[in-house]
Write an enzyme that holds these catalytic residues in place. Structure first.
Site, PDB file in Angstrom:
ATOM      1  N   ARG A  55       7.922  -7.779   0.475  1.00 29.70           N
ATOM      2  CA  ARG A  55       7.921  -6.349   0.817  1.00 29.70           C
ATOM      3  C   ARG A  55       8.883  -5.549  -0.057  1.00 29.70           C
ATOM      4  NH1 ARG A  55       8.334  -6.987   7.268  1.00 29.70           N
ATOM      5  NH2 ARG A  55       6.284  -7.873   7.697  1.00 29.70           N
ATOM      6  N   ARG A  88       9.547   0.668   2.562  1.00 27.75           N
ATOM      7  CA  ARG A  88      10.154   1.880   3.096  1.00 27.75           C
ATOM      8  C   ARG A  88      11.655   1.993   2.862  1.00 27.75           C
ATOM      9  NH1 ARG A  88       8.161   1.593   9.091  1.00 27.75           N
ATOM     10  NH2 ARG A  88       8.123  -0.644   8.561  1.00 27.75           N
ATOM     11  N   ARG A 122       4.243   7.271  -0.517  1.00 28.71           N
ATOM     12  CA  ARG A 122       3.481   7.065   0.714  1.00 28.71           C
ATOM     13  C   ARG A 122       3.072   8.408   1.315  1.00 28.71           C
ATOM     14  NH1 ARG A 122       3.501   3.494   5.281  1.00 28.71           N
ATOM     15  NH2 ARG A 122       2.150   4.448   6.845  1.00 28.71           N
ATOM     16  N   ASP A 145      -2.440  -5.120   1.473  1.00 25.92           N
ATOM     17  CA  ASP A 145      -2.196  -5.605   2.825  1.00 25.92           C
ATOM     18  C   ASP A 145      -3.140  -6.757   3.110  1.00 25.92           C
ATOM     19  OD1 ASP A 145      -0.662  -4.765   5.451  1.00 25.92           O
ATOM     20  OD2 ASP A 145      -2.677  -5.365   6.063  1.00 25.92           O
ATOM     21  N   TYR A 205      -4.961 -11.305  13.984  1.00 29.73           N
ATOM     22  CA  TYR A 205      -5.155  -9.859  14.082  1.00 29.73           C
ATOM     23  C   TYR A 205      -6.612  -9.519  14.382  1.00 29.73           C
ATOM     24  CZ  TYR A 205      -0.452  -9.319  12.197  1.00 29.73           C
ATOM     25  OH  TYR A 205       0.909  -9.371  12.028  1.00 29.73           O
TER      26      TYR A 205
END
Length: 350
Positions: A32, A36, A45, A82, A158
């Site tokens: 990652r 952020r 973003r 992703d 998921y």
């Protein structure tokens, strides 16, 4: 031009490690690393709109992939995307809600699963492959380019629940109650993952990582069936199309089961999460295969002496063998940039 005058190809230290060669200064990157915690990522973003829009915008996905390389000079760039683009390409509805994470149309019956067999539409990921080509063209020559996908079990958790859950109980219950249906879903994901990773190689990545974030929640027999066997099939399938393909596996939370994983899955390196005992990892895992990891991501939030001690412990444990310095999972949004700089300076001896 004589042979001796021919320019040599720049060395990529991370690829050297994946070939089993120890580096005096270990190559370093972070899971990652485009995320952020970086102000430039947050600005991009916002420009993109939604997270999925960012993943499917080749120019912006390439831009955020480059950002940590420009700022920190990591030894590897990893494709910004992703793991849930694969179920999206299988036809499942996928969305991301700010502050809530992914939302998918849950898979709960054999009839649901049946529609995914052979349904992978590579064209739905054309934007991802275009991003790979853009990144390849713009990376420094010495920087290894990593592609990735989610491992079948983690992606299935998921797909079954329709969202992330603390213990992934919906997928575990489906696997216990209806293993044939879970097997059909895993099989579809194995084939889709092979196709996806092969295309990433053809578009320009140097190596790939297989993320099994939720592999460690399974007991041994289930771990063998839903983690080890699919990973082996993916590695074999990718290398049938791309001989010699370099592959890193990251079965988070595997613990002592990691020894069995590396014995049965012929990967070029294995990622270690931050809970892994360093002595066990050095003596039982690094003796078999190069290792990657495993600083606790929260140490980048804590900083200071605690961060220094954590970096030193990992460096000391793995210094005598082939090793890639990384975190034991992804960097958190709260990590200060200056702590990343401090970590890098310590790893690189500056």
């Amino acid at each position: 031009m004589t042979r001796s005058d021919t320019p040599s190809k720049p060395t990529r230290p991370l690829l050297e490690v994946l070939s089993g060669k120890r580096q005096a200064i270990p190559p370093v990157w972070m899971m990652r690393q485009a995320g952020r915690y970086l102000p430039e990522y947050r600005a991009t973003r916002e420009q993109a709109g939604s997270f999925l829009d960012l993943c499917y915008n080749p120019a912006l996905a390439a831009e955020v992939t480059f950002q940590p390389i420009r700022r920190f000079g990591f030894d590897a760039a990893i494709l910004f995307s992703d793991i849930l683009v694969v179920p999206h390409a299988l036809g499942q509805t996928v969305s991301f809600t700010a502050g809530e994470g992914p939302r998918l149309e849950p898979v709960v019956t054999g009839e649901n699963v049946g529609r995914y067999a052979g349904a992978f539409d590579k064209q739905k990921l054309a934007a991802v492959f275009e991003a790979v080509r853009l990144i390849r063209a713009g990376l420094p020559a010495e920087t290894t380019f990593l592609g990735f996908c989610g491992a079948p079990w983690t992606v299935a958790t998921y797909m079954v629940a329709g969202e992330g859950t603390p213990d992934q109980a919906p997928a575990r219950l489906l696997a216990y109650r209806d293993p044939a249906t879970m097997q059909r879903l895993i099989d579809a994901l194995v084939e889709a993952s092979i196709t996806y990773l092969v295309e990433q190689f053809r578009c320009g990545v140097d190596a790939v990582q297989l993320f099994d974030t939720w592999g460690g929640i399974l007991p041994p027999a289930e771990f063998d069936r839903w983690v080890i066997d699919p990973a082996r099939r993916i590695v074999d399938g990718v290398r049938a199309a791309v001989p010699g393909a370099k592959i890193i596996a990251f079965p988070r939370g595997a613990g002592t089961q990691l020894e069995r994983f590396v014995d049965r899955v012929p990967v070029d390196a294995v990622g270690l999460d931050w809970t892994m005992d360093l002595t066990f990892a050095r003596e039982r895992i690094q003796s078999r295969v190069p290792v990657q990891g495993n600083l606790d991501p929260l140490l980048l939030v804590a900083g200071g002496d605690a961060l220094d001690r954590g970096v030193d412990a990992v460096m000391e444990a793995f210094r005598d063998g082939p090793f890639i310095f990384n975190l034991g999972h992804g960097i958190t949004p709260e990590a200060p940039v200056e702590n990343v700089e401090r970590m890098l300076a310590r790893v690189r001896g500056r």
